[in-house]
Design a protein around this motif. Structure first.
Motif, PDB file in Angstrom:
ATOM      1  N   ARG A  79       0.834  -1.212   0.000  1.00  0.00           N
ATOM      2  CA  ARG A  79       0.000   0.000   0.000  1.00  0.00           C
ATOM      3  C   ARG A  79       0.864   1.255   0.000  1.00  0.00           C
ATOM      4  O   ARG A  79       0.484   2.275  -0.558  1.00  0.00           O
ATOM      5  N   GLN A  80       2.042   1.177   0.620  1.00  0.00           N
ATOM      6  CA  GLN A  80       2.962   2.321   0.690  1.00  0.00           C
ATOM      7  C   GLN A  80       3.889   2.371  -0.522  1.00  0.00           C
ATOM      8  O   GLN A  80       4.815   3.174  -0.564  1.00  0.00           O
ATOM      9  N   HIS A  81       3.671   1.488  -1.488  1.00  0.00           N
ATOM     10  CA  HIS A  81       4.503   1.396  -2.698  1.00  0.00           C
ATOM     11  C   HIS A  81       5.960   1.062  -2.362  1.00  0.00           C
ATOM     12  O   HIS A  81       6.881   1.539  -3.024  1.00  0.00           O
ATOM     13  N   CYS A  82       6.156   0.261  -1.326  1.00  0.00           N
ATOM     14  CA  CYS A  82       7.492  -0.184  -0.909  1.00  0.00           C
ATOM     15  C   CYS A  82       7.647  -1.693  -1.095  1.00  0.00           C
ATOM     16  O   CYS A  82       8.501  -2.317  -0.462  1.00  0.00           O
ATOM     17  N   TRP A  83       6.789  -2.294  -1.906  1.00  0.00           N
ATOM     18  CA  TRP A  83       6.855  -3.730  -2.163  1.00  0.00           C
ATOM     19  C   TRP A  83       6.477  -3.964  -3.607  1.00  0.00           C
ATOM     20  O   TRP A  83       5.484  -3.383  -4.050  1.00  0.00           O
ATOM     21  N   PRO A  84       7.247  -4.734  -4.350  1.00  0.00           N
ATOM     22  CA  PRO A  84       8.472  -5.399  -3.933  1.00  0.00           C
ATOM     23  C   PRO A  84       9.597  -4.408  -3.636  1.00  0.00           C
ATOM     24  O   PRO A  84       9.564  -3.267  -4.091  1.00  0.00           O
ATOM     25  N   VAL A  85      10.564  -4.871  -2.884  1.00  0.00           N
ATOM     26  CA  VAL A  85      11.690  -4.044  -2.446  1.00  0.00           C
ATOM     27  C   VAL A  85      12.541  -3.662  -3.648  1.00  0.00           C
ATOM     28  O   VAL A  85      12.795  -4.479  -4.529  1.00  0.00           O
ATOM     29  N   LYS A  86      12.969  -2.420  -3.674  1.00  0.00           N
ATOM     30  CA  LYS A  86      13.787  -1.903  -4.775  1.00  0.00           C
ATOM     31  C   LYS A  86      15.270  -2.112  -4.476  1.00  0.00           C
ATOM     32  O   LYS A  86      15.661  -2.458  -3.373  1.00  0.00           O
ATOM     33  N   LYS A  87      16.098  -1.841  -5.488  1.00  0.00           N
ATOM     34  CA  LYS A  87      17.556  -1.946  -5.326  1.00  0.00           C
ATOM     35  C   LYS A  87      18.053  -0.879  -4.363  1.00  0.00           C
ATOM     36  O   LYS A  87      17.483   0.202  -4.328  1.00  0.00           O
ATOM     37  N   PRO A  88      19.069  -1.145  -3.613  1.00  0.00           N
ATOM     38  CA  PRO A  88      19.822  -2.378  -3.488  1.00  0.00           C
ATOM     39  C   PRO A  88      19.068  -3.388  -2.605  1.00  0.00           C
ATOM     40  O   PRO A  88      18.955  -3.201  -1.390  1.00  0.00           O
ATOM     41  N   MET A  89      18.536  -4.422  -3.229  1.00  0.00           N
ATOM     42  CA  MET A  89      17.674  -5.386  -2.542  1.00  0.00           C
ATOM     43  C   MET A  89      18.355  -6.079  -1.376  1.00  0.00           C
ATOM     44  O   MET A  89      17.783  -6.168  -0.282  1.00  0.00           O
ATOM     45  N   VAL A  90      19.560  -6.589  -1.608  1.00  0.00           N
ATOM     46  CA  VAL A  90      20.245  -7.337  -0.551  1.00  0.00           C
ATOM     47  C   VAL A  90      20.502  -6.434   0.652  1.00  0.00           C
ATOM     48  O   VAL A  90      20.232  -6.819   1.789  1.00  0.00           O
ATOM     49  N   ARG A  91      20.974  -5.228   0.418  1.00  0.00           N
ATOM     50  CA  ARG A  91      21.232  -4.302   1.522  1.00  0.00           C
ATOM     51  C   ARG A  91      19.932  -3.972   2.274  1.00  0.00           C
ATOM     52  O   ARG A  91      19.906  -3.949   3.505  1.00  0.00           O
ATOM     53  N   ASN A  92      18.861  -3.720   1.544  1.00  0.00           N
ATOM     54  CA  ASN A  92      17.585  -3.410   2.187  1.00  0.00           C
ATOM     55  C   ASN A  92      17.094  -4.569   3.048  1.00  0.00           C
ATOM     56  O   ASN A  92      16.634  -4.363   4.168  1.00  0.00           O
ATOM     57  N   PHE A  93      17.197  -5.794   2.539  1.00  0.00           N
ATOM     58  CA  PHE A  93      16.776  -6.959   3.318  1.00  0.00           C
ATOM     59  C   PHE A  93      17.726  -7.220   4.485  1.00  0.00           C
ATOM     60  O   PHE A  93      17.334  -7.810   5.479  1.00  0.00           O
ATOM     61  N   HIS A  94      18.953  -6.783   4.364  1.00  0.00           N
ATOM     62  CA  HIS A  94      19.938  -6.962   5.441  1.00  0.00           C
ATOM     63  C   HIS A  94      19.721  -5.950   6.573  1.00  0.00           C
ATOM     64  O   HIS A  94      19.810  -6.297   7.749  1.00  0.00           O
ATOM     65  N   GLU A  95      19.420  -4.708   6.222  1.00  0.00           N
ATOM     66  CA  GLU A  95      19.361  -3.630   7.216  1.00  0.00           C
ATOM     67  C   GLU A  95      18.006  -3.477   7.904  1.00  0.00           C
ATOM     68  O   GLU A  95      17.952  -3.049   9.048  1.00  0.00           O
ATOM     69  N   SER A  96      16.929  -3.801   7.245  1.00  0.00           N
ATOM     70  CA  SER A  96      15.593  -3.610   7.802  1.00  0.00           C
ATOM     71  C   SER A  96      15.174  -4.819   8.645  1.00  0.00           C
ATOM     72  O   SER A  96      15.175  -5.950   8.167  1.00  0.00           O
ATOM     73  N   GLU A  97      14.781  -4.565   9.883  1.00  0.00           N
ATOM     74  CA  GLU A  97      14.365  -5.661  10.764  1.00  0.00           C
ATOM     75  C   GLU A  97      13.124  -6.368  10.236  1.00  0.00           C
ATOM     76  O   GLU A  97      13.021  -7.593  10.303  1.00  0.00           O
ATOM     77  N   GLU A  98      12.151  -5.608   9.709  1.00  0.00           N
ATOM     78  CA  GLU A  98      10.949  -6.274   9.223  1.00  0.00           C
ATOM     79  C   GLU A  98      11.215  -7.053   7.939  1.00  0.00           C
ATOM     80  O   GLU A  98      10.624  -8.114   7.722  1.00  0.00           O
ATOM     81  N   LEU A  99      12.141  -6.572   7.113  1.00  0.00           N
ATOM     82  CA  LEU A  99      12.491  -7.334   5.916  1.00  0.00           C
ATOM     83  C   LEU A  99      13.291  -8.586   6.286  1.00  0.00           C
ATOM     84  O   LEU A  99      13.138  -9.635   5.651  1.00  0.00           O
ATOM     85  N   GLN A 100      14.112  -8.489   7.323  1.00  0.00           N
ATOM     86  CA  GLN A 100      14.813  -9.679   7.815  1.00  0.00           C
ATOM     87  C   GLN A 100      13.800 -10.705   8.311  1.00  0.00           C
ATOM     88  O   GLN A 100      13.961 -11.907   8.100  1.00  0.00           O
ATOM     89  N   ARG A 101      12.778 -10.225   8.974  1.00  0.00           N
ATOM     90  CA  ARG A 101      11.726 -11.106   9.492  1.00  0.00           C
ATOM     91  C   ARG A 101      11.047 -11.847   8.339  1.00  0.00           C
ATOM     92  O   ARG A 101      10.797 -13.055   8.440  1.00  0.00           O
ATOM     93  N   ILE A 102      10.769 -11.153   7.257  1.00  0.00           N
ATOM     94  CA  ILE A 102      10.159 -11.788   6.079  1.00  0.00           C
ATOM     95  C   ILE A 102      11.137 -12.790   5.474  1.00  0.00           C
ATOM     96  O   ILE A 102      10.784 -13.941   5.192  1.00  0.00           O
ATOM     97  N   ARG A 103      12.372 -12.348   5.268  1.00  0.00           N
ATOM     98  CA  ARG A 103      13.397 -13.182   4.618  1.00  0.00           C
ATOM     99  C   ARG A 103      13.671 -14.464   5.394  1.00  0.00           C
ATOM    100  O   ARG A 103      13.817 -15.532   4.818  1.00  0.00           O
ATOM    101  N   ARG A 104      13.714 -14.372   6.709  1.00  0.00           N
ATOM    102  CA  ARG A 104      14.071 -15.519   7.554  1.00  0.00           C
ATOM    103  C   ARG A 104      12.867 -16.398   7.908  1.00  0.00           C
ATOM    104  O   ARG A 104      13.031 -17.471   8.473  1.00  0.00           O
ATOM    105  N   PHE A 105      11.651 -15.956   7.557  1.00  0.00           N
ATOM    106  CA  PHE A 105      10.459 -16.743   7.858  1.00  0.00           C
ATOM    107  C   PHE A 105      10.538 -18.066   7.101  1.00  0.00           C
ATOM    108  O   PHE A 105      10.696 -18.080   5.881  1.00  0.00           O
TER     109      PHE A 105
END
Length: 160
Positions: free
Chosen positions: A23-49
């Protein structure tokens, strides 16, 4: 029963995060994808689920994008400028392009490593470096083969 209920609760929380980010136009995650998934706690939560009843981190075919007739994208974990690994797959939940190639050091695929690595940035750097070494070795082998063919020092194919 309690463990299953907790996993379902976590799965719904993950899906809520994805829906909110959409809804916030933040999905899917934009580049740099790996860095964003590494730094964001909620994205880490999604990635590690680990996946649940509704959602699993499964490799699926890339979606068609106008201007990309081959439907191929660069792997987010092992591609870098000048040394790309093309892939036709992305994670069904994370929407990140990830290859399923076999590594010479027997590492798990980028699809697996992306979802299990504790230090995503370090793992990406390691894979990019290994990919460059592999590419250089392949180039050297091709050059040696060509030299053998030109000088006639290679295996004698006429004797077969």
């Amino acid at each position: 029963a309690q463990k299953r209920q907790k996993k379902q609760s976590e799965e719904h929380a993950i899906l809520d995060i994805i829906e909110r980010r959409s809804r916030q136009h933040c999905w899917p995650v934009k580049k740099p994808m790996v860095r964003n998934f590494h730094e964001s706690e909620e994205l880490q939560r999604i990635r590690r689920f680990p996946g649940g009843v509704i959602s699993l981190h499964a490799p699926v075919s890339n979606l068609y994008k106008p201007g990309n007739s081959t439907n191929v994208r660069n792997c987010a974990m092992c591609s870098s400028h000048g040394c790309e690994t093309k892939c036709k797959l992305h994670c069904s939940i994370c929407k990140v392009p990830l290859c399923t190639r076999t590594w010479t050091d027997n590492s798990p695929s980028c699809q697996v490593a992306f979802h299990t690595s504790d230090d995503l940035m370090a793992e990406r750097a390691r894979r990019v470096a290994l990919r460059r070494v592999e590419k250089e070795a392949n180039c050297e082998a091709a050059k040696a083969k060509k030299r053998e063919e030109m000088t006639g020092t290679g295996p004698d194919v006429t004797a077969m």
